[in-house]
Design a protein around this motif. Structure first.
Motif, PDB file in Angstrom:
ATOM      1  N   ASN A  22       0.868  -1.176   0.000  1.00  0.00           N
ATOM      2  CA  ASN A  22       0.000   0.000   0.000  1.00  0.00           C
ATOM      3  C   ASN A  22       0.905   1.226   0.000  1.00  0.00           C
ATOM      4  OD1 ASN A  22      -1.611   2.259   0.862  1.00  0.00           O
ATOM      5  ND2 ASN A  22      -3.152   0.834   1.624  1.00  0.00           N
ATOM      6  N   GLU A  29      -6.214  -3.745   5.143  1.00  0.00           N
ATOM      7  CA  GLU A  29      -6.462  -2.542   4.342  1.00  0.00           C
ATOM      8  C   GLU A  29      -7.317  -1.529   5.097  1.00  0.00           C
ATOM      9  OE1 GLU A  29      -5.422  -1.349   1.436  1.00  0.00           O
ATOM     10  OE2 GLU A  29      -4.042  -3.028   1.172  1.00  0.00           O
ATOM     11  N   SER A  76      -6.143   2.286   6.310  1.00  0.00           N
ATOM     12  CA  SER A  76      -6.931   3.467   5.970  1.00  0.00           C
ATOM     13  C   SER A  76      -7.278   4.263   7.224  1.00  0.00           C
ATOM     14  CB  SER A  76      -8.208   3.046   5.245  1.00  0.00           C
ATOM     15  OG  SER A  76      -9.027   4.157   4.975  1.00  0.00           O
ATOM     16  N   ARG A  77      -7.640   3.541   8.296  1.00  0.00           N
ATOM     17  CA  ARG A  77      -7.992   4.221   9.547  1.00  0.00           C
ATOM     18  C   ARG A  77      -6.783   4.921  10.157  1.00  0.00           C
ATOM     19  NH1 ARG A  77     -11.651  -0.300  10.101  1.00  0.00           N
ATOM     20  NH2 ARG A  77     -10.039  -1.561  11.083  1.00  0.00           N
ATOM     21  N   HIS A  87      -6.082   8.064   8.150  1.00  0.00           N
ATOM     22  CA  HIS A  87      -7.110   9.073   8.432  1.00  0.00           C
ATOM     23  C   HIS A  87      -6.878   9.698   9.793  1.00  0.00           C
ATOM     24  CE1 HIS A  87     -10.987  11.082   8.405  1.00  0.00           C
ATOM     25  NE2 HIS A  87     -11.219  10.573   9.608  1.00  0.00           N
TER      26      HIS A  87
END
Length: 307
Positions: free
Chosen positions: A211, A234, A238-239, A242
């Motif tokens: 990633n 994944e 992403s968390r 963010h």
């Protein structure tokens, strides 16, 4: 949590305003000795200028005594403020949570996390909060760690200052570390290895997370690549991204033998009140959001999934 944010004004006026009266005597005492100290200083300087050295030396004694009393009274005020105001904020945001202003996360837990494996010479902390939120048990506190530079002046180099968070999770095995991509915490010189500048870590290796967006911000190291990818899938990547972008601070994570550790670097003290205006709504709101940040770790990382 959204309702608590929306209801801050009501909370401030109905729950906190009546409590400020309890703090005024301690705040006034500290302010009185601060004024006495400043007055003594200026009078002392004036006496030296006009040649009244005997009076000046007497004022120096008063100045020293005033400074001592000010710091003593200020310490009492800070403790009372935290016991009354900060404890009420914690109780409102996370009912049942325990706030202990003079306690902190232990050095054993800090070192076990592996997030800052360089050996520290100075370890201090305060403002321990422990509780349960969305079935996730957690505890955290403000910490500051540093080491001596080795010069003749005893200067120190800061290792970490900020919020240090711990939560037990269901993954009981393996050690996975998520450091900022430009600050991987591993020994880099022969001296680091041979002079015990670093605490021992498991035998870890970089893990390819496939990633590029995530790996531009973070580097993952683990002694079990499969376990690392199971925890940091994944959705978790992403968390994490963010969360990092949302708080706009240096943040790092580790998952070690059944515990999740999160360290968020902060320059400011989390809950340190000022004597100038104990009812300052902006400062109160900052304390309010500092407590919300703790719960935000659980929400943003969806830690209930790992329990």
């Amino acid at each position: 949590m959204e309702n608590q944010i929306d209801n801050f004004e009501t909370f401030y006026s109905e729950r906190l305003m009546p409590l400020f009266e309890k703090l005024k005597p301690a705040g006034n005492e500290a302010s009185k000795w601060m004024v006495a100290g400043i007055s003594s200083l200026f009078l002392c300087i004036a006496c030296f200028v006009i040649g009244k050295s005997t009076v000046a030396f007497f004022l120096i004694v008063i100045l020293i005594f005033s400074v001592f009393k000010f710091f003593s009274k200020r310490e009492n005020f800070v403790y009372d403020y935290k016991e009354i105001i900060i404890k009420e904020i914690v109780k409102y945001i996370n009912p049942g949570a325990i706030y202990e202003p003079l306690q902190n996360v232990s050095q054993v837990d800090y070192e076990f996390s592996g997030l800052y494996p360089r050996r520290c010479d100075l370890y201090t902390g305060e403002d321990l909060i422990k509780g349960v939120y969305k079935n996730v048990t957690y505890y955290c506190s403000e910490l500051e760690t540093s080491l001596y530079k080795g010069d003749t002046h005893g200067n120190t180099l800061r290792i970490f200052k900020g919020l240090f968070f711990i939560a037990p999770i269901g993954f009981k095995y393996g050690a996975t570390y998520v450091w900022p991509a430009d600050d991987v915490q591993l020994p880099v010189t022969i001296a680091d290895y041979h002079f015990e500048r670093f605490l021992p870590l498991p035998e870890i290796a970089p893990v390819d997370m496939n990633n590029s967006s995530f790996e531009s911000q973070f580097a993952v190291y683990s002694n079990d690549g499969f376990a690392a990818r199971s925890i940091i899938d994944e959705a978790m990547m992403s968390r994490m991204l963010h969360f990092r972008n949302q708080i706009n601070r240096d943040v790092r994570f580790s998952f070690v033998n059944g515990f999740c550790f999160v360290a968020i670097e902060m320059r400011e003290n989390l809950f340190e009140p000022a004597l100038s205006d104990i009812m300052d709504k902006d400062k109160i709101q900052a304390y309010f959001f500092s407590v919300l940040l703790i719960l935000s770790i659980i929400n943003q990382l969806d830690l209930k999934r790992l329990v």
